[in-house]
Design an enzyme around this catalytic site. Structure first.
Site, short mmCIF file in Angstrom:
data_model
loop_
_atom_site.label_atom_id
_atom_site.label_comp_id
_atom_site.label_asym_id
_atom_site.label_seq_id
_atom_site.Cartn_x
_atom_site.Cartn_y
_atom_site.Cartn_z
N GLU A 55 -2.74 7.70 -3.74
CA GLU A 55 -2.98 6.65 -5.10
C GLU A 55 -4.24 7.62 -5.37
OE1 GLU A 55 -1.50 2.88 -4.93
OE2 GLU A 55 -3.60 2.84 -4.88
N ARG A 69 1.11 -1.44 0.03
CA ARG A 69 -0.35 0.03 0.32
C ARG A 69 0.66 1.42 -0.25
NH1 ARG A 69 -3.51 -3.02 -1.71
NH2 ARG A 69 -5.93 -2.70 -0.49
N HIS A 94 -1.55 0.27 -9.24
CA HIS A 94 -2.56 -0.49 -8.73
C HIS A 94 -2.67 -2.20 -9.47
CE1 HIS A 94 -3.86 -0.89 -4.22
NE2 HIS A 94 -4.33 -2.02 -5.40
C1 DGY Z 1 -6.07 -5.49 -2.94
O1 DGY Z 1 -6.66 -6.64 -2.56
O2 DGY Z 1 -6.25 -5.21 -1.34
C2 DGY Z 1 -5.44 -5.38 -4.01
O3 DGY Z 1 -4.38 -3.84 -3.86
C3 DGY Z 1 -6.87 -4.07 -4.33
O4 DGY Z 1 -6.84 -4.58 -5.64
#
Ligand code: DGY
Length: 326
Positions: free
Chosen positions: A267, A238, A285
């Site tokens: 983002e 993240r 992402h």
């Molecule tokens: C998640 O599943 O957390 C991914 O980053 C989503 O795209």
């Protein structure tokens, strides 16, 4: 007003059809970004929400949603949701674990390889018509095979990436809050090390841990300084775990060799400093973004929604303590 569930972003037709067998559905198949005000309006009378990582679900929003019983995030991560605020109000929160491990692990290895072997840079060189001869000395990159892979976080996805690292003859070390059992360590030939040892000895540092108050800016200027100048940093977790401004400085100064990033602070508003650098591979992402996996994630979130509202027992409940406070 009749009870309904809200699906905040476009999902696959079969997911909407499945939900419609069970509830009245308000959906957003146009896939517009629901700004705070729009989201508030649509969520106000909903009993359940199938959300995406762009939806910020916090206490003030929950205070307006008196009928809300469950928020089902279409992702394994859920840092867009204030889980404590949900728990306090007796609102269940679910995620989509398991279904995306291999897909995200594939993508992580793609970023490791792209950033370390400079694959996009090679393509740019060719497209810019700079390839005039095969040179023995330019352009060059670094090896991935045989390197030390250091995992910050070593859950299901981290382990799936480690499996791939082993097939590249990599050495696997990891650091996380809860050490995994010896049998699992053996399976991945993984050694638990301190954060400092991991940063100082890894050729490839892979971030694959949740973003929480504790992990915010876990990688900043000091940590980047500890890393080898020849190392690659890959963030599959993240934005917010990395201090992006510090990373841009480190890449610019050559404090680390390269980075492969799938996630960013704030983002999709990328820090423009990244765009000026040639030693970073940037991805919007997309770690879990294959057709099959996104279909499975959407159905998994919908399954949680139906279970939560029909029997109060969704399979992927992340805050079971909310059942006590409701
Ligand atoms: C998640 O599943 O957390 C991914 O980053 C989503 O795209």
């Amino acid at each position: 007003m009749e009870d309904y569930v809200l699906v905040t972003r476009r999902v696959f037709r079969e997911t909407i059809d499945y939900l419609k067998e069970n509830f009245k559905v308000v959906d957003n198949q146009k896939d517009t970004i629901l700004s705070g005000e729009k989201l508030r309006k649509l969520m106000r009378d909903a009993v359940g929400v199938q959300s995406s990582t762009n939806d910020i679900i916090d206490g003030p929003l929950l205070d307006k949603c008196k009928k809300l019983k469950v928020v089902c995030n279409t992702a394994v991560g859920y840092d867009n949701i204030d889980v404590a605020a949900c728990t306090k109000r007796g609102v269940m929160v679910t995620n989509t674990p398991g279904v995306l491990n291999e897909t995200v692990a594939d993508y992580a290895m793609a970023l490791v390889l792209s950033a370390t072997r400079k694959i996009p840079q090679g393509e740019r060189y060719l497209r810019q018509k700079k390839w005039k001869k095969n040179s023995l000395t330019y352009p060059l990159s670094r090896d991935v095979s045989g390197g030390t892979f250091g995992f910050m976080g070593f859950g299901r996805i981290g382990q799936a990436i480690a499996k791939r690292a082993l097939s590249f003859d990599g050495k696997v070390i990891y650091h996380c809050r809860n050490r995994i059992p010896p049998s699992q360590e053996k399976k991945y030939q993984a050694a638990f090390v301190s954060k400092t040892e991991l940063l100082s000895s890894s050729d490839i540092v892979v971030l694959i841990l949740p973003h929480t108050n504790e992990t915010h800016h876990l990688i900043g200027a000091d940590e980047l300084n500890i890393m080898k100048r020849s190392a690659t940093l890959v963030n599959m977790a993240r934005g917010g775990i990395v201090d992006d401004a510090a990373l841009i400085r480190a890449l610019r100064e050559g404090d680390i060799y390269a980075a492969g990033l799938d996630v960013y602070e704030d983002e999709p508003n990328l820090n423009p400093g990244f765009l000026e650098l040639d030693n970073v591979v940037l991805s919007p992402h997309l770690g879990s973004a294959t057709i099959n996996t996104r279909q499975e994630m959407a159905m998994r979130a919908a399954t949680n929604l139906v279970a939560a509202l029909s029997n109060g027992d969704p399979p992927d409940l992340v805050n079971p303590e909310c059942l006590k406070s409701s």
